[in-house]
Design an enzyme around this catalytic site. Structure first.
Site, PDB file in Angstrom:
ATOM      1  N   CYS A  73       0.868  -1.178   0.000  1.00 27.15           N
ATOM      2  CA  CYS A  73       0.000   0.000   0.000  1.00 27.15           C
ATOM      3  C   CYS A  73       0.906   1.229   0.000  1.00 27.15           C
ATOM      4  O   CYS A  73       1.701   1.419   0.936  1.00 27.15           O
ATOM      5  CB  CYS A  73      -0.857  -0.036   1.266  1.00 27.15           C
ATOM      6  SG  CYS A  73      -1.918   1.402   1.481  1.00 27.15           S
ATOM      7  N   CYS A 184      -1.054   3.787  -6.584  1.00 25.20           N
ATOM      8  CA  CYS A 184      -1.904   3.207  -5.536  1.00 25.20           C
ATOM      9  C   CYS A 184      -2.167   1.784  -5.985  1.00 25.20           C
ATOM     10  O   CYS A 184      -2.464   1.545  -7.166  1.00 25.20           O
ATOM     11  CB  CYS A 184      -3.218   3.989  -5.440  1.00 25.20           C
ATOM     12  SG  CYS A 184      -4.497   3.141  -4.466  1.00 25.20           S
TER      13      CYS A 184
HETATM   14  N1  DGL Z   1      -3.977   0.755  -1.882  1.00 25.61           N
HETATM   15  C1  DGL Z   1      -3.573   1.960  -1.228  1.00 25.61           C
HETATM   16  C2  DGL Z   1      -2.338   2.556  -1.891  1.00 25.61           C
HETATM   17  O1  DGL Z   1      -1.566   1.855  -2.521  1.00 25.61           O
HETATM   18  C3  DGL Z   1      -4.556   3.049  -0.985  1.00 25.61           C
HETATM   19  C4  DGL Z   1      -5.972   2.760  -0.801  1.00 25.61           C
HETATM   20  C5  DGL Z   1      -6.670   3.600   0.236  1.00 25.61           C
HETATM   21  O2  DGL Z   1      -6.809   4.822   0.098  1.00 25.61           O
HETATM   22  O3  DGL Z   1      -7.103   2.963   1.176  1.00 25.61           O
HETATM   23  O4  DGL Z   1      -2.082   3.715  -1.766  1.00 25.61           O
END
Ligand code: DGL
Length: 255
Positions: A73, A184
């Protein structure tokens, strides 16, 4: 220790785009995925909040015996990776960051659009990354606050998604970018619609491959890789733990 799982963590389902790559890179490993969909999206939360949630989830995953943690993430990495490394200095902890370095190497002097959450784009980690490359190319930051929810409900194509993408990306599409960084881990699941909206020209890039290679390198260095050829496993878990979210997690892993 070698036979313990590699924990993979995300605010929700996005990290499965990194998990796919990790499984491809290290098919002999056991993976324990945890998505915190109950608290997603993290990207619109305060930094302190993202850090606290990430630390709590990391603690649970290490308590379950993980031999390493991949923070799949970008948002959690930018808010919490330094604190995690301070708290667990003896552990292997690998984060992910927007693939700006890769984009610049493929498109020197190019125009690069970075799609990410508000939190990732405001953190000092991204500012430092941008500083490293700003002289070599034209970087446009593009916050995409609404896209994560589409993936969390399994809406990976369709007119509503396309409309949202057009609205969020429009300010950055003139002149046409050479590359679009999917900063993301949820966004690779929306690749088809993103490509349609930005046009056929720009190359879409993400950090999953680099993260999987880095994880393998770190585990190898520590002598913690299982023997090649052994059968690996994947366990998908989520803070919602409903049949729907687990079915969607399976679907995304197969995508
Ligand atoms: N999957 C997360 C990232 O790579 C972000 C998702 C979220 O905002 O929860 O930044």
């Amino acid at each position: 220790m070698k036979n313990r799982p590699i924990a993979v963590f995300d605010s929700g389902l996005g990290g499965i785009s990194v998990l796919r790559q990790l499984v491809e890179q290290m098919p002999q490993e056991h993976f324990l995925y945890f998505g915190d969909s109950k608290n997603a999206p993290y990207g619109s939360r305060a930094t302190e909040d993202i850090r606290a949630l990430t630390l709590k989830n990391a603690e649970t995953l290490f308590a379950r015996g993980a031999k390493a943690l991949v923070v799949a993430c970008n948002t959690a990495t930018s808010a919490a990776i330094d604190t995690l490394r301070e708290r667990y200095p003896e552990r292997i902890i690998v984060g992910i960051e927007p693939a700006l370095k890769l984009a610049v190497s493929r498109h020197p002097k190019g125009r690069i659009l970075v799609m990410a959450t508000d939190a990732t784009l405001r953190e000092h980690k991204f500012a430092a990354l941008m500083d490293r490359f700003a002289a070599q190319c034209d970087i446009c930051k593009c916050p995409c606050p609404e896209l994560v929810s589409f993936v969390e409900r399994g809406e990976l194509t369709g007119p509503a998604l396309e409309k949202t993408l057009r609205r969020e990306l429009e300010p950055c599409l003139q002149p046409e970018p050479d590359a679009v960084v999917l900063g993301c881990t949820h966004f690779p699941f929306l690749r088809e619609t993103i490509q349609r909206v930005v046009g056929a020209g720009p190359e879409l890039l993400d950090g999953a491959d680099g993260t999987a290679k880095e994880a393998e390198r770190r585990l190898k260095e520590a002598g913690l890789l299982r023997e090649p050829g052994l059968p690996g496993t994947v366990e998908l878990t989520n803070s919602l733990q409903t049949a729907e979210i687990l079915a969607l997690s399976e679907r995304l892993l197969e995508e």
